[in-house]
Scaffold this active site. Sequence first.
Site, PDB file in Angstrom:
ATOM      1  N   VAL A 173       0.854  -1.191   0.000  1.00 19.09           N
ATOM      2  CA  VAL A 173       0.000   0.000   0.000  1.00 19.09           C
ATOM      3  C   VAL A 173       0.893   1.245   0.000  1.00 19.09           C
ATOM      4  O   VAL A 173       1.815   1.366   0.801  1.00 19.09           O
ATOM      5  CB  VAL A 173      -0.936   0.008   1.216  1.00 19.09           C
ATOM      6  CG1 VAL A 173      -1.778   1.284   1.224  1.00 19.09           C
ATOM      7  CG2 VAL A 173      -1.836  -1.222   1.182  1.00 19.09           C
ATOM      8  N   HIS A 233      10.910  -4.189  19.627  1.00 22.83           N
ATOM      9  CA  HIS A 233       9.569  -4.031  20.224  1.00 22.83           C
ATOM     10  C   HIS A 233       9.091  -2.590  20.021  1.00 22.83           C
ATOM     11  O   HIS A 233       8.781  -1.885  20.982  1.00 22.83           O
ATOM     12  CB  HIS A 233       9.602  -4.377  21.717  1.00 22.83           C
ATOM     13  CG  HIS A 233       9.907  -5.805  21.999  1.00 22.83           C
ATOM     14  ND1 HIS A 233      10.399  -6.243  23.215  1.00 22.83           N
ATOM     15  CD2 HIS A 233       9.786  -6.912  21.231  1.00 22.83           C
ATOM     16  CE1 HIS A 233      10.571  -7.555  23.172  1.00 22.83           C
ATOM     17  NE2 HIS A 233      10.199  -7.982  21.979  1.00 22.83           N
TER      18      HIS A 233
END
Length: 626
Positions: free
Chosen positions: A273, A546
């Site tokens: 996208v 993370h």
Amino acid sequence: MANASLQLPCASQSLGTVNSLVSTLIQTLLTAQCAISAEPNWPKDYGDTAITEGLGKYDFIVVGAGSAGSVVASRLSENPKWKVLVLEAGDDPSQESEIPALTSTVQQSPQAWYYYSEPLPHICQGLKHRLCFHPRGKAIGGSGAINGMMYVEGHRKDFDDWLAAGNTKWGWADVKRYYEKAVRPVGNDTHPKGYVVLKENYSNEKLAIGNVIFNATAELGLPRLGKLENGIEIGTIYLPVTARVGRRMSTGKVHLAKVSGRSNLHVIKNAHVRKIHFERGGTVATIVTFVLRGVNEMSVEVRKEVVLAAGTIDTPKLLLLSGVGPRKHLKKLRIPVVQDLAVGANLGDHVITTIFFRLPNHTLVEPSQLRPTDAIYDYLIHNRGSLSGIPSGLTSFINTKGDSAIPDIQFHFNLYRSENRQLFQGHVSRWDEKIIARISRNFQDSHLLSFMLILAKPRSVGKLRLRSTDYLDAPRMYSNYLDVPEDIATMLRGIRFLERLERTKTMRALNATLLHIPCDECDSYKYRSDAYWRCYIKYLGEGGFHHVGTLKMGPKSDRDACVNPRLLLYGVQNVRVADASIMPDVPRSNTNAPAIMIGERAADFIKEDWKECVKQVQPMWEHFSN
């Protein structure tokens, strides 16, 4: 024909029977290899149909089939009246992705986005290119297809702090219900539904070192923990993992693929996208444009909502390319401003420093009787053995000050046997080759026990910006690791804990000692002094993979907030964000479980909001503008 292909230049040739047996064995192994990541394990690709027949309108377009996006698509498509499209930039996961012990090999493969921070002179100097490396999943399952598979819900204070900051219904009592929902078995063969599959997937070798770690950390006051009922606690534990029978169980498999037979759910793979188009003064998303297989540019219209679940790096990158972000930054790149929001700010991540203990190779474990060929046979035929085990799910949570029940450091432990140094080299292949070689010399007479020291609640915050207007360019990441002195102080206290661990009776009985890794700069300081360890962190410190926070959730009064507590993008009535980018800060744990929980919550928010909208018989944007 098969027999002929096996006519090797042996001193004595087979009469045929042995050739047949060997052919059967080879065919069995090849079949087992193909089954590791078999086509039925993954959702069907709607790409060819999209090319030949085009794309109509969809009620919901989900960008990203990662840990949260797969959950959202699975849950929304439970309503047969809703037509759901998933756009995933990657393809099906590789065979290596499915094998727990080979996780690190996938993180440096075409199934990962290769992102690097802008140069940081005080950390990551021992990595290749002297840059912090940030791999993100590019496959069905997203980063859940390349991560360490630990399923950790975080500390209850993480979420109570979110609630206190104005994020309504995001306290521990609220999210706990969704963690419970995520792992609850649901559905049946005729009406499948997704849920998280968990298993403590540890080899006998891991259990053996586990007993050592449990005993050693108990000497320092850490209890052995069983099942965690209310988030993480101080202590040592085998973490549950998203795996079963020696296979990874990402949400791409257990949510999205499980329900891919639904006629109202389409998944397009290799669909990158590049832009979201807005109308009504930038308040309504109407079209999503993507590039299929690097060649075909296509657009698809949305009736109800666009759900962004491309992750903490790619979701803000897409919004910035679409004109949603800081006005000054967008104008500099000549991108028309749709909404002026703090997109890309508040980038958070854990920081890791890996420290090693040397264990004489005659202690703790017997030499392995399995050669590499035996290990792969054991895995392919029986789904067991060293390749089936999770690399580092044995974990301790500690408070280095000893003044609280809230952890500030997390340790992951892993044993590398002297006869299996290749596995170690694969796990640290992102490091500089000289450092790997210096550590590997110790395998001549020792096993190595690694301690991944993780800063549980870093205070340092970074940001993300576009490099250019080309959607193929990686964004600029300013990680700012260890910018806050408190973060370094906590890391140093974590290292001092390991020095105390070295002095326990359990570790002394094994002759376990901290490994000194030669380094000219660090060796100019007194060994084990604060200055020495600061230098050590400079070389072997790195990011924790993370990433969170680049689309911060918060009340409207928070100038850095990009989404409201129902995960709707401020100023836009039908764009919702459902991934780790919405976290206000880094939780005190691995982030995959919270990301899955966020996916569950986003799906429920959408169901609730559109149920209300149907009752009022009015368009969604009118519903939210009232």
